[in-house]
Design an enzyme around this catalytic site. Structure first.
Site, PDB file in Angstrom:
ATOM      1  N   GLN A   1       0.827  -1.203   0.000  1.00  0.00           N
ATOM      2  CA  GLN A   1       0.000   0.000   0.000  1.00  0.00           C
ATOM      3  C   GLN A   1       0.859   1.250   0.000  1.00  0.00           C
ATOM      4  O   GLN A   1       2.009   1.239   0.428  1.00  0.00           O
ATOM      5  CB  GLN A   1      -0.992   0.010   1.163  1.00  0.00           C
ATOM      6  N   CYS A   2       0.260   2.324  -0.508  1.00  0.00           N
ATOM      7  CA  CYS A   2       0.898   3.638  -0.510  1.00  0.00           C
ATOM      8  C   CYS A   2      -0.199   4.674  -0.297  1.00  0.00           C
ATOM      9  O   CYS A   2      -1.209   4.387   0.342  1.00  0.00           O
ATOM     10  CB  CYS A   2       1.675   3.870  -1.810  1.00  0.00           C
ATOM     11  N   ARG A   3      -0.021   5.849  -0.846  1.00  0.00           N
ATOM     12  CA  ARG A   3      -1.034   6.888  -0.667  1.00  0.00           C
ATOM     13  C   ARG A   3      -2.272   6.604  -1.516  1.00  0.00           C
ATOM     14  O   ARG A   3      -3.386   6.633  -1.027  1.00  0.00           O
ATOM     15  CB  ARG A   3      -0.452   8.259  -1.023  1.00  0.00           C
TER      16      ARG A   3
END
Length: 104
Positions: free
Chosen positions: A61-63
């Protein structure tokens, strides 16, 4: 590319399923808000490949889901086949699961 939704991730957390969550954002982003995953920034993902499980599901996951998708492609080239990308990233989590979470 395999993706999971924030609702599916929340269900996995609630069910205490055995998986690894990796946040590929930079440390300063992770420090601002995170979902409790391990922070391995995208730029160093291949240098820290030994920290990534091969024997259980791994969620990246990231932004917003773009950097984690890049990380997923890099790791798949290294032979990982147990990866999922969190669709919409932490922005989707804040929007759909936890509106109180601070997201830049």
């Amino acid at each position: 590319m395999k993706e999971i939704t924030v609702q599916e991730l929340q269900q996995m957390k609630e069910n205490k399923e055995d998986f690894q969550l990796i946040d590929v954002r930079e440390s300063f982003e992770y420090d601002l808000s995170n979902l409790g995953g391990e922070n391995i920034p995208l730029a160093g993902i291949l240098l820290e490949v030994d920290k990534i499980a091969k024997d259980k599901p791994v969620i990246l996951q990231c932004r917003s889901g773009k950097r984690s998708a890049q990380a997923m492609m890099l790791l798949q080239q290294e032979g990982f086949d147990n990866l999922s990308n969190l669709k919409g990233g932490i922005v989707a989590w804040q929007k759909e699961i936890d509106p109180s979470m601070e997201v830049y």
